[in-house]
Design a protein around this motif. Structure first.
Motif, mmCIF file in Angstrom:
data_model
loop_
_atom_site.group_PDB
_atom_site.id
_atom_site.type_symbol
_atom_site.label_atom_id
_atom_site.label_comp_id
_atom_site.label_asym_id
_atom_site.label_seq_id
_atom_site.Cartn_x
_atom_site.Cartn_y
_atom_site.Cartn_z
ATOM 1 N N TYR A 44 -34.500 50.012 -43.984
ATOM 2 C CA TYR A 44 -33.171 49.594 -44.392
ATOM 3 C C TYR A 44 -32.820 48.358 -43.575
ATOM 4 O O TYR A 44 -33.196 48.251 -42.403
ATOM 5 N N PHE A 53 -29.799 45.341 -42.406
ATOM 6 C CA PHE A 53 -28.368 45.167 -42.178
ATOM 7 C C PHE A 53 -28.088 43.767 -41.620
ATOM 8 O O PHE A 53 -28.914 43.203 -40.901
ATOM 9 N N LYS A 111 -25.591 45.440 -46.346
ATOM 10 C CA LYS A 111 -26.825 46.148 -46.037
ATOM 11 C C LYS A 111 -27.649 46.345 -47.308
ATOM 12 O O LYS A 111 -27.095 46.399 -48.419
ATOM 13 N N LEU A 126 -30.324 48.987 -48.935
ATOM 14 C CA LEU A 126 -30.946 50.315 -48.843
ATOM 15 C C LEU A 126 -32.040 50.455 -49.900
ATOM 16 O O LEU A 126 -33.142 50.941 -49.624
ATOM 17 N N SER A 179 -33.675 49.498 -39.746
ATOM 18 C CA SER A 179 -33.997 50.869 -39.362
ATOM 19 C C SER A 179 -35.015 51.413 -40.347
ATOM 20 O O SER A 179 -35.052 51.013 -41.513
ATOM 21 N N ARG A 180 -35.841 52.329 -39.870
ATOM 22 C CA ARG A 180 -36.736 53.023 -40.785
ATOM 23 C C ARG A 180 -35.890 53.928 -41.663
ATOM 24 O O ARG A 180 -34.848 54.421 -41.215
ATOM 25 N N ASN A 181 -36.333 54.154 -42.891
ATOM 26 C CA ASN A 181 -35.488 54.979 -43.756
ATOM 27 C C ASN A 181 -35.593 56.456 -43.430
ATOM 28 O O ASN A 181 -35.006 57.292 -44.093
#
Lengths: 113, 113
Positions: free
Chosen positions: B32, B34, B49, B51, B94-96
């Protein structure tokens, strides 16, 4: 109503002192964080709590100790303050799932003399 | 390990001109992405962001970003900047499967009148 609040906003203290910074969120979030931002604006995660349980504990001196009395509060206590601790400390909260937005407090500007 | 690179520490641009702030990330897994903004003497707030879904993401204040998986980039753009856009901009990933954010070093956007 402030979503994530921190006190104090400014903190000037002498080397060797012990100080605390308080953080409160009224968003009903499960996860809270402490970040340190240095003079070059670099952000470093220090700790994270999820439902009062410590889940992220990055490499920080053990003079730093977080405490979460309940889901809405995450305090940061610093023992034996050093010059290098001078920085802006941000509290943040999020619902806790992957991909969720983190909501930041206004920051506490700590200056150690 | 994941990392985030913001290629420019400062970007000066004239008012009403377009701007692009560059962000590249490294990760072997799905992530993800941001963008956060920090106005002077304030905490960070989410701009936008990514996703999943459309690779073009629109955010607040007229900003947008495009996810490019093949180039592992997530560049931020605005067609016409204003003095009020003066701020530090942070890219994060970030890792999902994980909600811990890995932050870039920030890009300072300087608006010239």
């Amino acid at each position: 109503d402030t979503a994530v609040s921190q006190t104090p906003k400014y903190l000037v203290t002498q080397m060797g002192n012990d100080k605390s910074i308080k953080c409160e969120q009224n968003l009903g979030h499960d996860t809270m964080y402490w970040y340190k931002q240095d003079s070059k604006k670099f952000l470093k995660i220090m700790f994270s709590y999820n439902n009062k349980e410590l889940i992220i504990n990055e490499t920080v001196p053990n003079r730093f100790s977080p405490k979460s009395p309940d889901k809405a509060h995450l305090n940061l206590h610093i023992n034996s303050l050093e010059l290098g601790d001078s920085a802006v400390y941000f509290c943040a909260s999020s619902p806790g799932g992957a991909g969720e937005t983190q909501y930041f407090g206004p920051g506490t500007r700590l200056l150690v003399l | 390990a994941q990392s985030v690179t913001q290629l420019d520490s400062q970007v000066p641009v004239f008012e009403e001109a377009p701007v692009e702030l560059r962000c590249n990330y490294s990760s072997s897994v799905s992530v993800y992405l941001f963008w956060y903004v920090q106005y002077p003497n304030q905490g960070l707030q989410l701009l936008l962001k990514y996703l999943s879904g459309s690779t073009l993401v629109k955010g607040i204040n007229g900003f947008e970003a495009e996810f490019n998986k093949s180039q592992t980039s997530f560049h931020l753009r605005k067609p016409s900047v204003h003095i009020s856009d003066t701020a530090e901009y942070f890219c994060a990933v970030s890792r999902n499967s994980n909600y811990q954010l890995i932050w870039g070093a920030g890009t300072k956007l300087i608006i010239k009148p």
